[in-house]
Design a protein around this motif. Sequence first.
Motif, PDB file in Angstrom:
ATOM      1  N   GLY A  73      39.332  79.046   5.748  1.00 54.78           N
ATOM      2  CA  GLY A  73      39.525  79.053   7.199  1.00 54.78           C
ATOM      3  C   GLY A  73      39.471  80.444   7.788  1.00 54.78           C
ATOM      4  O   GLY A  73      39.888  81.409   7.158  1.00 54.78           O
ATOM      5  N   SER A  74      38.909  80.537   8.987  1.00 50.57           N
ATOM      6  CA  SER A  74      38.786  81.780   9.743  1.00 50.57           C
ATOM      7  C   SER A  74      37.666  82.671   9.218  1.00 50.57           C
ATOM      8  O   SER A  74      37.417  83.734   9.770  1.00 50.57           O
ATOM      9  CB  SER A  74      40.109  82.574   9.754  1.00 50.57           C
ATOM     10  OG  SER A  74      40.175  83.363  10.917  1.00 50.57           O
ATOM     11  N   CYS A  75      36.993  82.242   8.159  1.00 50.53           N
ATOM     12  CA  CYS A  75      35.970  83.103   7.555  1.00 50.53           C
ATOM     13  C   CYS A  75      34.552  82.542   7.694  1.00 50.53           C
ATOM     14  O   CYS A  75      33.584  83.240   7.424  1.00 50.53           O
ATOM     15  CB  CYS A  75      36.291  83.347   6.086  1.00 50.53           C
ATOM     16  SG  CYS A  75      37.873  84.169   5.881  1.00 50.53           S
ATOM     17  N   GLY A 135      34.253  92.930  11.780  1.00 54.36           N
ATOM     18  CA  GLY A 135      35.024  92.432  12.911  1.00 54.36           C
ATOM     19  C   GLY A 135      36.102  93.409  13.358  1.00 54.36           C
ATOM     20  O   GLY A 135      36.221  93.730  14.550  1.00 54.36           O
ATOM     21  N   ALA A 136      36.899  93.889  12.410  1.00 51.22           N
ATOM     22  CA  ALA A 136      37.997  94.787  12.773  1.00 51.22           C
ATOM     23  C   ALA A 136      37.465  96.077  13.396  1.00 51.22           C
ATOM     24  O   ALA A 136      38.076  96.639  14.310  1.00 51.22           O
ATOM     25  CB  ALA A 136      38.833  95.115  11.539  1.00 51.22           C
ATOM     26  N   HIS A 137      36.323  96.521  12.924  1.00 51.96           N
ATOM     27  CA  HIS A 137      35.697  97.722  13.483  1.00 51.96           C
ATOM     28  C   HIS A 137      35.246  97.448  14.920  1.00 51.96           C
ATOM     29  O   HIS A 137      35.350  98.318  15.794  1.00 51.96           O
ATOM     30  CB  HIS A 137      34.509  98.110  12.609  1.00 51.96           C
ATOM     31  CG  HIS A 137      34.099  99.548  12.705  1.00 51.96           C
ATOM     32  ND1 HIS A 137      32.855  99.975  12.323  1.00 51.96           N
ATOM     33  CD2 HIS A 137      34.751 100.644  13.142  1.00 51.96           C
ATOM     34  CE1 HIS A 137      32.767 101.289  12.518  1.00 51.96           C
ATOM     35  NE2 HIS A 137      33.902 101.712  13.007  1.00 51.96           N
ATOM     36  N   TYR A 240      37.959  89.322  23.570  1.00 48.19           N
ATOM     37  CA  TYR A 240      37.742  88.102  22.790  1.00 48.19           C
ATOM     38  C   TYR A 240      37.407  88.450  21.349  1.00 48.19           C
ATOM     39  O   TYR A 240      36.398  89.104  21.073  1.00 48.19           O
ATOM     40  CB  TYR A 240      36.602  87.286  23.407  1.00 48.19           C
ATOM     41  CG  TYR A 240      36.290  85.992  22.680  1.00 48.19           C
ATOM     42  CD1 TYR A 240      37.228  84.965  22.601  1.00 48.19           C
ATOM     43  CD2 TYR A 240      35.052  85.790  22.079  1.00 48.19           C
ATOM     44  CE1 TYR A 240      36.947  83.773  21.949  1.00 48.19           C
ATOM     45  CE2 TYR A 240      34.754  84.592  21.421  1.00 48.19           C
ATOM     46  CZ  TYR A 240      35.711  83.592  21.351  1.00 48.19           C
ATOM     47  OH  TYR A 240      35.429  82.411  20.704  1.00 48.19           O
ATOM     48  N   ASP A 241      38.276  88.020  20.439  1.00 48.47           N
ATOM     49  CA  ASP A 241      38.011  88.160  19.005  1.00 48.47           C
ATOM     50  C   ASP A 241      37.056  87.037  18.627  1.00 48.47           C
ATOM     51  O   ASP A 241      37.443  85.874  18.535  1.00 48.47           O
ATOM     52  CB  ASP A 241      39.345  88.061  18.251  1.00 48.47           C
ATOM     53  CG  ASP A 241      39.177  88.037  16.733  1.00 48.47           C
ATOM     54  OD1 ASP A 241      38.030  87.889  16.256  1.00 48.47           O
ATOM     55  OD2 ASP A 241      40.196  88.159  16.029  1.00 48.47           O
ATOM     56  N   GLY A 242      35.802  87.392  18.416  1.00 48.16           N
ATOM     57  CA  GLY A 242      34.749  86.391  18.205  1.00 48.16           C
ATOM     58  C   GLY A 242      34.737  85.751  16.833  1.00 48.16           C
ATOM     59  O   GLY A 242      33.798  85.020  16.500  1.00 48.16           O
ATOM     60  N   LEU A 266      28.849  88.827  12.714  1.00 51.07           N
ATOM     61  CA  LEU A 266      27.544  88.284  12.306  1.00 51.07           C
ATOM     62  C   LEU A 266      27.660  87.618  10.941  1.00 51.07           C
ATOM     63  O   LEU A 266      26.925  86.689  10.640  1.00 51.07           O
ATOM     64  CB  LEU A 266      26.488  89.391  12.286  1.00 51.07           C
ATOM     65  CG  LEU A 266      26.227  90.094  13.631  1.00 51.07           C
ATOM     66  CD1 LEU A 266      25.062  91.065  13.502  1.00 51.07           C
ATOM     67  CD2 LEU A 266      25.966  89.088  14.746  1.00 51.07           C
ATOM     68  N   HIS A 267      28.609  88.107  10.124  1.00 46.62           N
ATOM     69  CA  HIS A 267      28.802  87.530   8.789  1.00 46.62           C
ATOM     70  C   HIS A 267      29.579  86.219   8.848  1.00 46.62           C
ATOM     71  O   HIS A 267      29.826  85.620   7.813  1.00 46.62           O
ATOM     72  CB  HIS A 267      29.488  88.535   7.861  1.00 46.62           C
ATOM     73  CG  HIS A 267      30.697  89.201   8.455  1.00 46.62           C
ATOM     74  ND1 HIS A 267      30.631  90.024   9.541  1.00 46.62           N
ATOM     75  CD2 HIS A 267      32.004  89.157   8.114  1.00 46.62           C
ATOM     76  CE1 HIS A 267      31.850  90.467   9.839  1.00 46.62           C
ATOM     77  NE2 HIS A 267      32.696  89.947   8.998  1.00 46.62           N
ATOM     78  N   LYS A 268      29.985  85.791  10.001  1.00 46.53           N
ATOM     79  CA  LYS A 268      30.597  84.461  10.093  1.00 46.53           C
ATOM     80  C   LYS A 268      29.641  83.553  10.840  1.00 46.53           C
ATOM     81  O   LYS A 268      28.931  82.744  10.252  1.00 46.53           O
ATOM     82  CB  LYS A 268      31.946  84.539  10.816  1.00 46.53           C
ATOM     83  CG  LYS A 268      32.966  85.327  10.027  1.00 46.53           C
ATOM     84  CD  LYS A 268      34.300  85.433  10.735  1.00 46.53           C
ATOM     85  CE  LYS A 268      35.255  86.246   9.862  1.00 46.53           C
ATOM     86  NZ  LYS A 268      36.516  86.523  10.521  1.00 46.53           N
TER      87      LYS A 268
ATOM     88  N   CYS B 325      39.455  95.203   7.225  1.00 44.87           N
ATOM     89  CA  CYS B 325      39.594  93.914   6.531  1.00 44.87           C
ATOM     90  C   CYS B 325      38.335  93.757   5.672  1.00 44.87           C
ATOM     91  O   CYS B 325      38.296  94.218   4.544  1.00 44.87           O
ATOM     92  CB  CYS B 325      39.760  92.814   7.577  1.00 44.87           C
ATOM     93  SG  CYS B 325      39.889  91.152   6.931  1.00 44.87           S
ATOM     94  N   SER B 326      37.246  93.184   6.207  1.00 47.60           N
ATOM     95  CA  SER B 326      35.974  93.227   5.484  1.00 47.60           C
ATOM     96  C   SER B 326      35.583  94.690   5.336  1.00 47.60           C
ATOM     97  O   SER B 326      35.667  95.444   6.300  1.00 47.60           O
ATOM     98  CB  SER B 326      34.868  92.530   6.281  1.00 47.60           C
ATOM     99  OG  SER B 326      35.117  91.162   6.366  1.00 47.60           O
ATOM    100  N   ASN B 327      35.165  95.064   4.129  1.00 50.89           N
ATOM    101  CA  ASN B 327      34.739  96.460   3.947  1.00 50.89           C
ATOM    102  C   ASN B 327      33.268  96.453   3.553  1.00 50.89           C
ATOM    103  O   ASN B 327      32.468  95.813   4.235  1.00 50.89           O
ATOM    104  CB  ASN B 327      35.667  97.192   2.983  1.00 50.89           C
ATOM    105  CG  ASN B 327      36.072  96.332   1.802  1.00 50.89           C
ATOM    106  OD1 ASN B 327      35.433  96.343   0.769  1.00 50.89           O
ATOM    107  ND2 ASN B 327      37.140  95.572   1.955  1.00 50.89           N
TER     108      ASN B 327
HETATM  109  C1  LIG Z   1      40.534  85.731  13.517  1.00 54.13           C
HETATM  110  C2  LIG Z   1      39.974  86.942  12.826  1.00 54.13           C
HETATM  111  N1  LIG Z   1      39.885  88.113  13.500  1.00 54.13           N
HETATM  112  C3  LIG Z   1      39.380  89.226  12.927  1.00 54.13           C
HETATM  113  C4  LIG Z   1      38.928  89.242  11.621  1.00 54.13           C
HETATM  114  C5  LIG Z   1      38.426  90.524  11.016  1.00 54.13           C
HETATM  115  O1  LIG Z   1      37.067  90.497  10.718  1.00 54.13           O
HETATM  116  P1  LIG Z   1      36.417  91.446   9.602  1.00 54.13           P
HETATM  117  O2  LIG Z   1      36.928  91.006   8.287  1.00 54.13           O
HETATM  118  O3  LIG Z   1      34.961  91.253   9.748  1.00 54.13           O
HETATM  119  O4  LIG Z   1      36.825  92.849   9.900  1.00 54.13           O
HETATM  120  C6  LIG Z   1      39.013  88.048  10.884  1.00 54.13           C
HETATM  121  C7  LIG Z   1      38.537  88.055   9.482  1.00 54.13           C
HETATM  122  O5  LIG Z   1      38.809  87.315   8.634  1.00 54.13           O
HETATM  123  C8  LIG Z   1      39.533  86.882  11.495  1.00 54.13           C
HETATM  124  O6  LIG Z   1      39.607  85.731  10.820  1.00 54.13           O
END
Ligand SMILES: Cc1ncc(COP(=O)(O)O)c(C=O)c1O
Lengths: 484, 440
Positions: A73-75, A135-137, A240-242, A266-268, B325-327
């Motif tokens: 989930g979430s991935c 995503g976090a970046h 918005y966290d996509g 893009l990886h999701k 998180c993702s690296n």
């Molecule tokens: C809801 C949510 N926000 C942000 C992130 C962070 O994304 P990333 O791992 O690409 O940095 C995730 C990653 O699992 C996520 O599930």
Amino acid sequence: MYNKLIFDYNTPNRVGYDLPTHFAKFDNSKLLAKYGRKQTMILPSASELEVVRHYTNLSLKNFGVETGLYPLGSCTMKYNPKVDEAIASLKGFTNLHPLVSVNECQGSLEVLYELSQKLEKITGMSGFTFEPCAGAHGELTGLMIIKQYHLARKDKKRTKIIIPDSAHGTNPASSNVCGFEVISIASNPDGRINLSSLKSVLNDEVAGIMLTNPNTLGMFEKDILKITKLVHEAGGLCYYDGANLNALLGRVKPTAMGFDVLHLNLHKTFGTPHGGGGPGSGPVGCIAKLVKYLPNPVIIQKGDHYEFSNSKTSIGHVSGYYGNFLVCVKALAFIDSLGETNIAKVSDNAVLNANYIKEALKQDYKLAINEPCKHEVVFGGVINENGVTTLDVAKRLLDYGYHAPTIYFPLIVNEAMMIEPTESESKETLDEFIAVLKLIAKEARENPDLVKGAPHTTIVKRIDEVRAARIPLLTYRELINYHE
Amino acid sequence: MHKYLPQTESDIQNMLKSIGVKDIKALFKDVPESIYLTKEIKIGKPLSEDELFKHFEVLANKNKTNICLLGGGVYDHYVPSVIPALVARQEFLTSYTPYQPEISQGTLQYIFEYQSFISELTGLEVSNASLYDGATATAEAMLLACGATRKDKIAISSALNPRLIDVIKTYASKRNIKVIEIELIKGRTSLKAFNKINDGSLAGVIIQTPNYFGLLEDATPFSAAIKENKGLSIVAVNPLSLGLFKSPLEMGIDVAVGDGQSLGIPMGFGGPYIGFMATNKTYMRKLPGRIVGSSLDSEGKRAFVLTLQAREQHIRREKATSNICSNESLMALWVTIYLACLGNKGLVDIGNLNLENAHYAYKKIISLPHFKKVYDADFFNEFVVETDLSLKTIDRVLLKNGYTSGIHVGPHQIMFAITERRSQAEIDHLVELLGGIKHV
Ligand SMILES: Cc1ncc(COP(=O)(O)O)c(C=O)c1O
């Protein structure tokens, strides 16, 4: 069972490489006298086949999307198309230095321009940067844009970001890296924003709010229009966290919900592989009035020529060059394969699949929220758990040849088990998965120790995480030098 | 119908019936009608696989991939074929962060091997599992130093790659960290200038070697000086040069960072690459990102697992050491296989080949009438030369003859990177071309 480390291959004078012939003489002794290395290194000496066999054997200790269902989930662990890999391996893309002149990289610029155009149409945003590598970046980049926006308006008091407690950990962490103070607000039990707690924290110190929609419980934020309006009225911006866009792709544009800045994974959503934890790509898009703050340069089209455009008010670079360009190539190929006739079916089928699982399992697992979910469904452990935890269920799934769902997230659901099937999976695959989860629930009732002792069939059993943290052995050198 | 979407119309009807709704739209009933799209978003017709591939082939061919003389942090190096072949295995490619270690020992073990390699190269005790790229790794090192010392000022060499400086400044400005650039003397960081600002207020100092101008720098006096004032020494290194040159440990460094691109990663128009970070045990718990450790399973077998997670965002949220998180896990595998192939011998060998080729080209170029040297010759595989010819003309002539010209580092200065991939014939032809350019 293959059990070697690459360092076990250390036959002196055996090599796994070859190099072009040396043709120039150079006496490096003066240079090395000044700068030369004396410290020795432990590196392997292996033949090419030994290296190939070693990493092939390691790969066999892994589980990928092509091994079986990966409902993390979430991935959004969807299928990663082979043709996208072939396209991203074209020499014209891989052999290009990022600092070549504009005339030498027209193909790459066209890829980024096209991808930007398509993501703008999908999200409603007015511009994108591809510099963020995940995503976090992207979150960090988007927050920097929000900060810059307020500062440019001399609105210096806005130092706070509102984040619901159901949010992913990267949201508060990115806010902190960006120098914001985090205001965590308690969500309703369904993970949705509590409007009165939102109102109570809104004031002229709030820079913005970070939300994902559907939220981390898989629930659509029904009050989204009210929420974004309230934040805007208080002078804040909406991020918005996509990460969860796979629920809404082609159906709801983030700008229509009132969002000003977003990142996409893009990886999701866009089918690029997760690579064991990256490389991903986290492009950031924003509404027209914020485009001037995006990292430089953005790519513009002049006739059939592409050029760079720089803004004086940009936040600056957030990574070395144009981000994970080859990942962007794959995402564009993914979009172009589906095209306008199929893109919304991605989210339709993802949501259908999740609801199908939800209905089928709600007699056996504690459904967190009994409402239609979006692309993922959250349960809170087995009904009549009999001492069996979500961790146990997850481990037992491994025995049956599945990857486990995301567990113990979101934090606001006890014993959370978050299942995201994605649109890639067929009804038959889901039926088999459902049957196995029902079987595990039955095992929990009838033979709980079987579940609690899982996994039984994997190459290693449950691992001592406490020991790993108490005696950190993080390198080969530490490993061989450690004695009980 | 689409090959990525397995649900047939009859599957959909059956599933809807089990769910107890009439159509898919009913599953979106909580979405305000006003924002729910029923019309297609016009992003183009779907392309079949063959059309798709041809379309992208056309795009790829619009790029001009020439003999590359550009460096500046990204280099045209040899990529052993085994790497793309192994990295493409789906078990590596399509998996995610190893949250379920029992079925992720492949990923966990290669990260452990990667951490070991980075530790061996840098000489420092611990490495994380990767960061996005060299530039973000350097910015993260700055944040680490500020966090560890509780100071908010950082000194950086003006000879850092400008891309590193950009990213450092972007990150710093949002945290009100003050960045002070240290002046240069003859292309290298001036110790004298540094000593003037090293007054106890600095969280750390960042030096790069080889620096932006290709010159080797010995960071030892800087690390010694900052240590006296309880600041951290940070060095950004080219890992490919570490078979020959002093390790960060030998220079007394606290935190080593860099980009793994030079370890056999294709240039790829800027990415994906990988940022690495290594440090000593003292700062282990301040590292950003994932870390893998060796432990035992319940039957006493060696097994790898993510560890020291109490630093990370999913546990510490806003108090985490970083938001990552993702690296760049797959690129860690890339670098790991590269180093496994090369070993000690290969790393020294390829280092020497870079040195030889670059110095061969350098000597020939500076003996041309319109070219002369700028700095001393203590460089690795990249050097600056001065010319009274127009740089634009040089670029044009080289491009016409199949070369991508070097970086302009000043109005009359150009920098060429010459790696192990440049043959004698390529270099000789380059020299011939440069020698043939006249004033306009
Ligand atoms: C809801 C949510 N926000 C942000 C992130 C962070 O994304 P990333 O791992 O690409 O940095 C995730 C990653 O699992 C996520 O599930």
